[in-house]
Design a protein around this motif. Sequence first.
Motif, PDB file in Angstrom:
ATOM      1  N   ASN A  43      -5.144  -5.093  -0.914  1.00 33.26           N
ATOM      2  CA  ASN A  43      -4.543  -3.742  -1.006  1.00 33.26           C
ATOM      3  C   ASN A  43      -5.630  -2.684  -0.857  1.00 33.26           C
ATOM      4  O   ASN A  43      -6.816  -2.985  -0.983  1.00 33.26           O
ATOM      5  CB  ASN A  43      -3.782  -3.585  -2.330  1.00 33.26           C
ATOM      6  CG  ASN A  43      -4.679  -3.349  -3.536  1.00 33.26           C
ATOM      7  OD1 ASN A  43      -4.809  -2.253  -4.031  1.00 33.26           O
ATOM      8  ND2 ASN A  43      -5.355  -4.415  -4.003  1.00 33.26           N
ATOM      9  N   VAL A  44      -5.176  -1.445  -0.618  1.00 36.19           N
ATOM     10  CA  VAL A  44      -6.136  -0.369  -0.331  1.00 36.19           C
ATOM     11  C   VAL A  44      -6.756   0.239  -1.588  1.00 36.19           C
ATOM     12  O   VAL A  44      -7.601   1.123  -1.507  1.00 36.19           O
ATOM     13  CB  VAL A  44      -5.470   0.765   0.499  1.00 36.19           C
ATOM     14  CG1 VAL A  44      -5.107   0.281   1.889  1.00 36.19           C
ATOM     15  CG2 VAL A  44      -4.248   1.338  -0.234  1.00 36.19           C
ATOM     16  N   GLY A  45      -6.320  -0.254  -2.754  1.00 38.86           N
ATOM     17  CA  GLY A  45      -6.867   0.283  -4.005  1.00 38.86           C
ATOM     18  C   GLY A  45      -6.047   1.473  -4.484  1.00 38.86           C
ATOM     19  O   GLY A  45      -5.339   2.128  -3.719  1.00 38.86           O
ATOM     20  N   GLN A  68      -6.321   5.311  -2.744  1.00 39.85           N
ATOM     21  CA  GLN A  68      -5.601   5.512  -1.478  1.00 39.85           C
ATOM     22  C   GLN A  68      -4.099   5.257  -1.671  1.00 39.85           C
ATOM     23  O   GLN A  68      -3.258   5.935  -1.085  1.00 39.85           O
ATOM     24  CB  GLN A  68      -6.169   4.575  -0.403  1.00 39.85           C
ATOM     25  CG  GLN A  68      -5.531   4.731   0.968  1.00 39.85           C
ATOM     26  CD  GLN A  68      -5.671   6.132   1.539  1.00 39.85           C
ATOM     27  OE1 GLN A  68      -6.755   6.728   1.499  1.00 39.85           O
ATOM     28  NE2 GLN A  68      -4.566   6.703   2.040  1.00 39.85           N
ATOM     29  N   ASN A  96       0.800  -1.226   0.000  1.00 38.87           N
ATOM     30  CA  ASN A  96       0.000   0.000   0.000  1.00 38.87           C
ATOM     31  C   ASN A  96       0.831   1.273   0.000  1.00 38.87           C
ATOM     32  O   ASN A  96       0.321   2.356   0.281  1.00 38.87           O
ATOM     33  CB  ASN A  96      -0.937  -0.012   1.217  1.00 38.87           C
ATOM     34  CG  ASN A  96      -1.914  -1.158   1.150  1.00 38.87           C
ATOM     35  OD1 ASN A  96      -2.368  -1.508   0.051  1.00 38.87           O
ATOM     36  ND2 ASN A  96      -2.212  -1.765   2.287  1.00 38.87           N
ATOM     37  N   PRO A 108     -10.205  -1.186  -3.626  1.00 38.52           N
ATOM     38  CA  PRO A 108      -9.614  -1.920  -2.494  1.00 38.52           C
ATOM     39  C   PRO A 108     -10.071  -3.378  -2.509  1.00 38.52           C
ATOM     40  O   PRO A 108     -11.187  -3.669  -2.928  1.00 38.52           O
ATOM     41  CB  PRO A 108     -10.208  -1.212  -1.258  1.00 38.52           C
ATOM     42  CG  PRO A 108     -10.801   0.052  -1.746  1.00 38.52           C
ATOM     43  CD  PRO A 108     -11.082  -0.096  -3.205  1.00 38.52           C
TER      44      PRO A 108
END
Length: 333
Positions: free
Chosen positions: A120-122, A125, A70, A94
């Motif tokens: 993962n946070v996408g 982000q 991330n 995400p």
Amino acid sequence: MNLNKLGISLAHLLPPELSNKFSLEGLKILYNLGLLSSISNQDFQDSIGEQILGLNFPNKIGVAGGLDKNADYFHVLGKLGFGFVEVGTLTLKPQSGNPKPRIHRFTKEKNIVNSLGFNNVGIYQGLKNIEKNKLFFDGVLGISIGKSKETKIENAYKDYLHLIDYVYDQADYIAINISSPNTENLRDLSSDNYFKNLIEKIMNKKDQLNGGIKQSKPFILKISPDESFENLEKILLSCLEFKVDGLILNNSSVQHSKNLKGGISGNYIKKLSEDNLTFAKKICGNEISLISSGGIMTKEDVSKRFSLGADLIQLYSGFIFYGTDLLKSGLEI
Ligand SMILES: Cc1cc2nc3c(=O)[nH]c(=O)nc-3n(C[C@H](O)[C@H](O)[C@H](O)COP(=O)(O)O)c2cc1C
């Protein structure tokens, strides 16, 4: 016992996924307190660097994809002495990944089996984190991108093209990950049915972006170690045809007998990864930069990969099991 060894011993008392987080958070705390230099290699940070892929690498040893999924820690890893860090793999939205436990560590044999599945946070982000931490990072930043779990394989190219638009300005290089074994069907993208079409679309996108006012960025493809040499040759020839800038050889392998879901990394894939590198060098010569990843655990491994034709090296398991020791010995090469 030095600080590096103490840190590893403490971290390895925890379950692997928690231990990775604990170790990276610990390093970040040391970084924030200005104490990281006690375990980092200062000499290395003063090196003049080397031009590879049109980028200035402070040194040739980097962090492989997936350790900083991330983009929370790459500035800390840079301060430790790594010349480059590949953050991600990031997906459009995400994702929480596959059920836990999904990392298994085999400390004696120095292997890791993981079935994370692009947790993962996408990208949204992820890019915020990159913008924030890049202010404190002097190395080369790679951003690894991958297809979302729910995206159908026929539409995977759309995910990659979208993600390229998102990351283009922030990345020093873009790593196209089609080789994780933990997203269903992802590896089909390297088959005859999809590969040529996908890589053509991706490299056309690069030309479009470069043709505008934007600075040229290297596009790098990460390849599975489980391809037959017959298919690997086809992949490499297409990469030459469409002028892919670099290749990462390799991701983790599903060729193991651990009775666990996921891909194996570490010692177990050393030979596989060396053979893939040798083969790629034979086909690609100096046309495509080669980044070696897979089972690089000792100083001898580091020298061997360079002698087999690697331009750069990435560590994952070697860092988990040996901390900065390998990085320091690698610096003498
Ligand atoms: C826990 C874990 C997570 C990983 N996640 C990613 C990832 O998100 N993206 C990626 O390209 N590679 C990922 N990898 C693969 C590594 O980047 C590396 O290519 C592989 O582990 C082989 O190197 P090694 O033998 O030095 O570990 C992951 C590996 C592990 C062990």
